[in-house]
Motif scaffolding. Structure first.
Motif, PDB file in Angstrom:
ATOM      1  N   LEU A 115      39.126  38.791  33.368  1.00 25.21           N
ATOM      2  CA  LEU A 115      40.134  39.675  33.894  1.00 25.21           C
ATOM      3  C   LEU A 115      41.343  39.060  34.384  1.00 25.21           C
ATOM      4  N   GLY A 116      41.244  37.886  34.797  1.00 30.17           N
ATOM      5  CA  GLY A 116      42.334  37.142  35.384  1.00 30.17           C
ATOM      6  C   GLY A 116      42.657  37.590  36.701  1.00 30.17           C
ATOM      7  N   ARG A 117      43.488  37.035  37.486  1.00 21.75           N
ATOM      8  CA  ARG A 117      43.716  37.275  38.897  1.00 21.75           C
ATOM      9  C   ARG A 117      45.249  37.296  39.220  1.00 21.75           C
ATOM     10  N   SER A 118      45.294  38.000  40.343  1.00 21.93           N
ATOM     11  CA  SER A 118      46.873  37.987  41.062  1.00 21.93           C
ATOM     12  C   SER A 118      46.551  37.770  42.251  1.00 21.93           C
TER      13      SER A 118
ATOM     14  N   THR B  10      46.590  44.270  38.519  1.00 20.30           N
ATOM     15  CA  THR B  10      46.906  45.781  38.912  1.00 20.30           C
ATOM     16  C   THR B  10      45.985  46.557  37.893  1.00 20.30           C
ATOM     17  N   SER B  11      46.445  46.009  36.422  1.00 21.12           N
ATOM     18  CA  SER B  11      45.966  46.904  35.449  1.00 21.12           C
ATOM     19  C   SER B  11      44.215  46.835  35.539  1.00 21.12           C
ATOM     20  N   ALA B  12      43.531  45.463  35.536  1.00 26.45           N
ATOM     21  CA  ALA B  12      41.987  45.522  35.890  1.00 26.45           C
ATOM     22  C   ALA B  12      41.653  46.313  36.775  1.00 26.45           C
ATOM     23  N   LEU B  13      42.222  46.041  37.794  1.00 26.34           N
ATOM     24  CA  LEU B  13      41.647  46.899  39.057  1.00 26.34           C
ATOM     25  C   LEU B  13      41.699  48.457  38.991  1.00 26.34           C
TER      26      LEU B  13
END
Length: 256
Positions: free
Chosen positions: A23-26, A32-35
């Motif tokens: 999903l990656g991370r920020s 935001t898109s995954a959350l």
């Protein structure tokens, strides 16, 4: 190697699974898109559990069938979720509505843990199964609110049915919130163990088996159960797969 795979090594794997991977991370959190996607799917799962089954709409969809609107002993959704035992038996009023008729098969539709699944797929599945088993004597269709699988045993016995097939909304997940299951039991009676049932699960239009495919497998199980006088662990589902040409397309579901 494509630019997409260079930037995202999980892109190819996502094409083979609906699981949330890579999903990656920020910063320390998710992008935001995954959350947002996670929260949307979680909300759909909660809604599937708590939304009431529209019995009148289901009866309209099943026009042409005799139906019985029944209720379990769980008075409401809150009780149903806290007391699984009450969802396994009928209310006194519903029990008195059953009339024994000496049927080969009874269909029971329960909201279970996903009324969304029942609303979306139970009608199409029942119609396809009924057509495939038209040579059998079939009881009026029982529609049960706040019901669990085992409530079908009491209904099957009360209707005098040799077998009962329970169509029920399965526990929703974060990928599918409208998955339907079918449980087939020979010689239904209260106290029947789960090992005496056959289960067909994952019935939906988002990568699961379609209602027509599930109905075909159910018809095979019903005929084998009738021939051998049993269901459960001793009856393995070995129905031949439907050819693509035999799978009738279903009407498109309306978009949100």
């Amino acid at each position: 190697m494509s630019d997409d795979l260079t930037r995202d090594p999980f892109a190819r794997l996502r094409q083979a699974t609906r699981a949330r991977i890579g999903l990656g991370r920020s910063g320390a959190g998710l992008p935001t898109s995954a959350l947002a996607s996670f929260r949307l799917d979680a909300a759909r799962a909660r809604d599937a559990v708590h939304a009431p089954l529209d019995v009148a709409a289901l009866q309209d969809e099943l026009s042409g069938f005799d139906t019985l609107a029944l209720a379990s002993a769980a008075a409401d959704r809150s009780v149903y979720l806290r007391r699984p035992d009450l969802g396994r038996k009928l209310s006194h009023e519903s029990r008195s509505a059953l009339r024994e008729g000496g049927y080969d098969l009874a269909f029971v539709i329960c909201d279970g843990l996903s009324s969304a699944a029942v609303q979306a797929h139970a009608g199409a599945t029942l119609r396809a199964a009924h057509e495939a088993l038209s040579d059998l004597s079939i009881a009026p269709v029982a529609i049960v609110t706040q019901g669990r699988v085992a409530v079908g045993d009491e209904i099957g016995q009360g209707l005098g049915a040799r077998m009962v097939a329970v169509l029920i909304g399965e526990r929703p997940g974060l990928t599918v919130a409208d998955s339907l299951g079918i449980y087939l039991t020979h010689n239904p009676q209260p106290g029947c163990p789960d090992s005496d049932r056959n289960c067909l699960s994952n019935i939906h239009l988002s990568g699961g088996q379609t209602p027509v495919q599930a109905a075909s497998k159910l018809a095979w199980l019903v005929r084998e159960a009738r021939r051998r006088g049993l269901t459960g662990t001793k009856l393995k589902e070995e129905a031949p797969s439907l050819a693509a040409s035999e799978i009738m397309p279903l009407p498109e579901r309306p978009k949100d």
